[in-house]
Design a protein around this motif. Structure first.
Motif, PDB file in Angstrom:
ATOM      1  N   TYR A  92       0.813  -1.218   0.000  1.00 57.36           N
ATOM      2  CA  TYR A  92       0.000   0.000   0.000  1.00 57.36           C
ATOM      3  C   TYR A  92       0.846   1.267   0.000  1.00 57.36           C
ATOM      4  N   LEU A  93       2.024   1.209   0.615  1.00 56.82           N
ATOM      5  CA  LEU A  93       2.881   2.399   0.612  1.00 56.82           C
ATOM      6  C   LEU A  93       3.403   2.684  -0.795  1.00 56.82           C
ATOM      7  N   LEU A  94       3.747   1.627  -1.520  1.00 59.05           N
ATOM      8  CA  LEU A  94       4.224   1.833  -2.892  1.00 59.05           C
ATOM      9  C   LEU A  94       3.089   2.337  -3.780  1.00 59.05           C
ATOM     10  N   ARG A  95       1.904   1.797  -3.548  1.00 61.04           N
ATOM     11  CA  ARG A  95       0.742   2.256  -4.309  1.00 61.04           C
ATOM     12  C   ARG A  95       0.484   3.739  -4.029  1.00 61.04           C
ATOM     13  N   ALA A 111       0.567   6.939  -6.591  1.00 57.97           N
ATOM     14  CA  ALA A 111      -0.600   7.797  -6.787  1.00 57.97           C
ATOM     15  C   ALA A 111      -0.274   9.260  -6.485  1.00 57.97           C
ATOM     16  N   VAL A 112       0.481   9.489  -5.418  1.00 56.94           N
ATOM     17  CA  VAL A 112       0.842  10.866  -5.055  1.00 56.94           C
ATOM     18  C   VAL A 112       1.716  11.474  -6.155  1.00 56.94           C
ATOM     19  N   THR A 113       2.674  10.671  -6.631  1.00 58.56           N
ATOM     20  CA  THR A 113       3.573  11.161  -7.676  1.00 58.56           C
ATOM     21  C   THR A 113       2.790  11.492  -8.949  1.00 58.56           C
ATOM     22  N   ALA A 114       1.879  10.605  -9.308  1.00 57.07           N
ATOM     23  CA  ALA A 114       1.074  10.816 -10.510  1.00 57.07           C
ATOM     24  C   ALA A 114       0.224  12.078 -10.396  1.00 57.07           C
ATOM     25  N   ALA A 115      -0.137  12.438  -9.148  1.00 61.27           N
ATOM     26  CA  ALA A 115      -0.979  13.623  -8.956  1.00 61.27           C
ATOM     27  C   ALA A 115      -0.154  14.892  -8.781  1.00 61.27           C
ATOM     28  N   VAL A 119      -4.813   7.870   1.429  1.00 60.63           N
ATOM     29  CA  VAL A 119      -5.491   6.837   0.652  1.00 60.63           C
ATOM     30  C   VAL A 119      -4.548   6.316  -0.442  1.00 60.63           C
ATOM     31  N   ALA A 120      -4.213   5.046  -0.372  1.00 61.98           N
ATOM     32  CA  ALA A 120      -3.243   4.471  -1.316  1.00 61.98           C
ATOM     33  C   ALA A 120      -3.761   4.517  -2.753  1.00 61.98           C
ATOM     34  N   GLU A 121      -5.027   4.186  -2.897  1.00 62.92           N
ATOM     35  CA  GLU A 121      -5.661   4.087  -4.212  1.00 62.92           C
ATOM     36  C   GLU A 121      -5.582   5.401  -5.000  1.00 62.92           C
ATOM     37  N   TRP A 181      -6.840  16.456  -0.008  1.00 62.51           N
ATOM     38  CA  TRP A 181      -6.143  16.941  -1.193  1.00 62.51           C
ATOM     39  C   TRP A 181      -5.356  15.812  -1.837  1.00 62.51           C
ATOM     40  N   THR A 182      -5.270  15.909  -3.147  1.00 70.77           N
ATOM     41  CA  THR A 182      -4.594  14.875  -3.926  1.00 70.77           C
ATOM     42  C   THR A 182      -3.535  15.561  -4.777  1.00 70.77           C
ATOM     43  N   GLY A 183      -2.298  15.434  -4.397  1.00 65.16           N
ATOM     44  CA  GLY A 183      -1.206  16.069  -5.144  1.00 65.16           C
ATOM     45  C   GLY A 183      -1.431  17.569  -5.242  1.00 65.16           C
ATOM     46  N   THR A 184      -1.250  18.115  -6.448  1.00 66.22           N
ATOM     47  CA  THR A 184      -1.454  19.550  -6.652  1.00 66.22           C
ATOM     48  C   THR A 184      -2.483  19.763  -7.756  1.00 66.22           C
TER      49      THR A 184
END
Ligand code: SF4
Lengths: 261, 499
Positions: B82-85, B89-93, B230-232, B294-297
């Motif tokens: 879940y941490l890798l997921r 997800a954070v990086t993608a956002a 949230v990992a997802e 919040w999800t990323g930027t």
């Protein structure tokens, strides 16, 4: 019906009156009581202080001492909780440490047969009026293990409510711990006493002349505080209240009655 | 101040019996401090009753508790996944993820990130993780001023004080103490307290609002923790009551969040459970006033740069212990503190950690190890009354873990430190106790010897004051009267002959 009395080490050595009360009460209700002499201590204080390995021989001894009895009755909520909650856990850990399943089997065999006194009276015998007479104003302290580990609920209060002559007083903050906690009382004396003092103050405010409970270790702590503070309240085990009748009244505390029962 | 806490914790060691110095001694002062006792009693009792009512309103609370327990256990079992997921997800956002093995690494990462912005100030959302790492002190050493914006955290910061509660860090202060702190200290940090400030809660809140407002509007860097990740989706969630968090999370250009790795949940849907159980358990509210996700930027909305620092700091080691790992389910609601009779009397500072109360007593000795006096004493700072377990919204059996840690201290045993499996030796200071326990056990395992001992006791009936460790009892409590004979003898005389 035949039951084994698990009197507990504290009651055996310091509160024989409580053990005697259980014997008389159960006999009065038509139960035959045995006292297997091989019993000693459930190991609660040793285990709760962190000495699990030292507890194992006591688990073995206790389980063996009560082999063959369908009902094992004890006048201590915390000792009943020790056997029911911790014995299986101690057994499982011994097995997980590769020391075989013997302890786990013994624990699993004993745990469901152990009943705290009020559970046995209300659930097994199905009585709440045990024919007792105790003309006092009583505050009831439900000790933590009886209350939260065993879930005794209102069983003790229902039994007390049916006692003739007894006036049940409300105890403010009844569900809060008295501060005894086994070796906690020695390791953290300041907090322990602060909790106990709040409890005996509430007892004083309740107007009761008797503080009743189902665990003599908590009552020793609270009784000791009541005594030092000069409060005219006596700490009495529930079994002694329920054993008292008009014909054979409660003989008073040990200090009052000297060595006589 | 967290750094101070850890430091004082290790130094408090002296020779109370049973190898038990730190907590008992720290608690002694609190027990005899009448103002503190009154403040804590009032505050904990009020919230205790409210929580019970708020929880009782939900018929399915037991199911929510079980669900929270299950989701957390599942996540912890597959934490790596879940941490890798989450990282992906954070990086993608649009966020950047950093991994910090310990407090020092987390502090270094955050300090460098702030310095890189060219700023020397940051506003902070209340966060346990940054308290744990002592981030404010680390930033101060690098010449960066971090302003706490949560009201209670502000009171602690202005008062040069230490937090004493997870949710209400200034719970040990009353209104007039807070007024005095505001009057004396606000000027040194920014806008001073209004002339003639009184101790009415509304007046105090308004003073804080004015003081903080200029900081929100000026700050370019915000620092936070998070209640959930949230990992997802890579979404972070902060629950709060005052709205200061919303300001810190939306106004600055750069947002840095430091979050313990155990705060991850698999899916967005899992929040449904915790958004019901956390507010009711924490503040007795059906829903907290502000929930920020919040999800990323997002272009043109909120911070342009977002960094997530994932903090281990002993959590992986804790996860390796099959009994102790349940402490990682904690959602920091504080319900266990509020019902704890020991916390109510000893106060939060006695626990020598940013995590006080029952959860602190099982978390600190796992995150920090049991080598110091305070950490070796914390597992004993409980009567095992079980009130904490009863209220915990994720079902952490705190008494079970306490006994387990007591075992580790007095018996020694296997434990994981810095990723390596080691065997720790029994703590010093327990030798006399160990000998006494052993002697008692040998006696208790031999009913004939026990019987002899009971008879000896019956002969020594006049005892009023015990020597040695027993003094802790007889100094304040009378001893029970010793009977003339044990129960066994009565039974032998009265009942045995009939059989
Ligand atoms: S241990 Fe349970 S009750 Fe205590 S703060 Fe954590 S979640 Fe809340």
């Amino acid at each position: 019906m035949r039951v084994a009395l698990f009197v507990t080490c504290v009651n055996d050595a310091l509160y024989p009156g409580t053990g005697i009360a259980v014997v008389r009460l159960l006999e009065r209700l038509g139960v035959t009581v045995d006292f297997p002499a091989a019993q000693s201590c459930c190991g609660q204080a040793v285990y709760n202080t962190g000495y699990r390995y030292e507890t194992e021989p006591l688990v073995r001894r206790t389980a063996r001492a009560f082999e063959g009895y369908r009902y094992v009755v004890t006048p201590s909520g915390s000792c009943a909780a020790m056997v029911r909650e911790q014995y299986p856990r101690i057994g499982r850990r011994a097995a997980a440490e590769g020391r075989g399943g013997e302890l786990a089997e013994l624990a699993a065999g004993l745990a469901p047969r152990v009943y705290e006194l009020t559970e046995f009276l209300v659930d097994v015998l199905g009585v709440t009026d045990v024919g007792a007479y105790f003309p006092h104003r009583v505050a009831y302290h439900p000790s933590c293990h009886g209350l939260r580990a065993l879930g005794l609920g209102d069983r003790p209060r229902r039994l007390l409510a049916a006692v003739r002559g007894l006036e049940l007083r409300e105890l403010e903050g009844a569900e809060e711990c008295c501060g005894f906690g086994g070796t906690f009382a020695l390791k953290n004396p300041d907090v322990s006493v602060a909790m106990g003092v709040d409890k005996v103050r509430a007892v004083g405010a309740s107007g009761a002349d008797v503080l009743c409970g189902g665990d003599n270790s908590c009552l020793a702590h609270l009784g000791g505080l009541l005594d030092r503070r000069g409060q005219a309240v006596r700490a009495v085990h529930l079994a002694e209240v329920l054993a008292a009748t008009e014909e054979r009244p409660w003989p008073g505390t040990l200090r009052e009655r000297g060595s006589r029962w | 101040m967290a750094g101070d806490v850890a430091r004082t914790g290790v130094t408090v060691v002296s020779g109370a019996f049973l190898g038990m110095p730190a907590f008992p001694e720290a608690a002694r002062a609190a027990v005899h401090d009448a103002t503190l006792r009154a403040n804590l009693r009032h505050a904990t009792r009020t919230i205790r009753d409210k929580r019970a009512r708020a929880v009782a309103e939900l018929a399915d609370f037991p199911q929510l508790r079980a669900a929270g327990h299950a989701v957390k256990d599942h996540t912890l079992r597959h934490l790596d996944t879940y941490l890798l997921r989450l990282e992906a997800a954070v990086t993608a956002a649009g966020g950047t993820v950093h991994w910090a093995a310990d407090a020092a690494e987390a502090n270094r990462i955050v300090t460098e990130l702030v310095l890189a912005t060219g700023e020397r100030e940051a506003v902070k959302v209340k966060s346990m993780a940054t308290q744990e790492t002592g981030l404010n002190e680390a930033l101060a050493e690098a010449g960066i001023r971090a302003y706490e914006t949560d009201l209670a955290e502000l009171i602690v910061q202005l008062g040069h004080d230490r937090p004493s509660h997870i949710l209400v860090p200034a719970i040990h202060r009353n209104r007039s103490e807070i007024r005095d702190i505001f009057r004396a200290e606000m000027g040194g940090w920014g806008r001073p307290a209004p002339e003639g400030l009184g101790d009415d809660p509304r007046e105090l809140a308004e003073a804080a609002r004015l003081h903080l407002r200029e900081k929100f509007l000026r700050a370019k860097v915000g620092i936070s923790g998070a209640n959930f990740m949230v990992a997802e989706t890579g979404t972070l969630v902060v629950l709060e009551s005052e709205g200061n968090g919303r300001m810190c999370l939306t106004l600055p250009e750069t947002l840095i969040s430091v979050v313990g790795i155990e705060k991850v949940v698999p899916t967005f849907r899992d929040l449904e459970i915790f958004l019901q159980t956390l507010p009711r358990s924490a503040t007795a509210e059906r829903m907290n006033p502000y929930t920020t996700l919040w999800t990323g930027t997002t272009d043109g909305d909120g911070p342009r740069t977002f960094h997530l620092v994932l903090l281990d700091n002993g959590r992986t080691d804790t996860l390796a212990d099959d009994v102790g790992r349940q402490a990682l389910r904690c959602i920091r609601c504080s319900a266990c503190l509020n019902v704890c009779p020991v916390y109510e009397r000893a106060g939060g500072h006695a626990y020598g950690s940013v995590y006080p109360g029952p959860i602190g007593a099982i978390l600190s000795p796992q995150l920090r190890g049991t080598a110091s006096g305070i950490d070796a004493s914390l597992p004993f700072a409980s009567t095992l009354c079980g009130a904490c377990y009863e209220v915990c919204p994720v079902g952490i059996d705190i008494p079970e873990v306490l006994v387990h840690l007591r075992e580790r201290i007095v018996q020694g045993g296997p434990v994981t430190r810095a990723g390596a499996r080691v065997r720790i030796r029994p703590a010093r200071g327990h030798a006399a106790e160990r000998a006494a326990v052993r002697a008692a056990r040998l006696l208790l395992d031999r009913p004939t010897a026990l019987h002899t001992a009971e008879r000896l006791l019956a002969r020594a009936r006049r005892l009023r004051h015990l020597p040695g460790p027993g003094r802790a009892w007889t100094d304040t409590r009378a001893l029970p009267a010793v009977p003339a004979e044990p129960f066994r003898d009565w039974w032998r005389r009265e009942r045995e002959p009939q059989r």
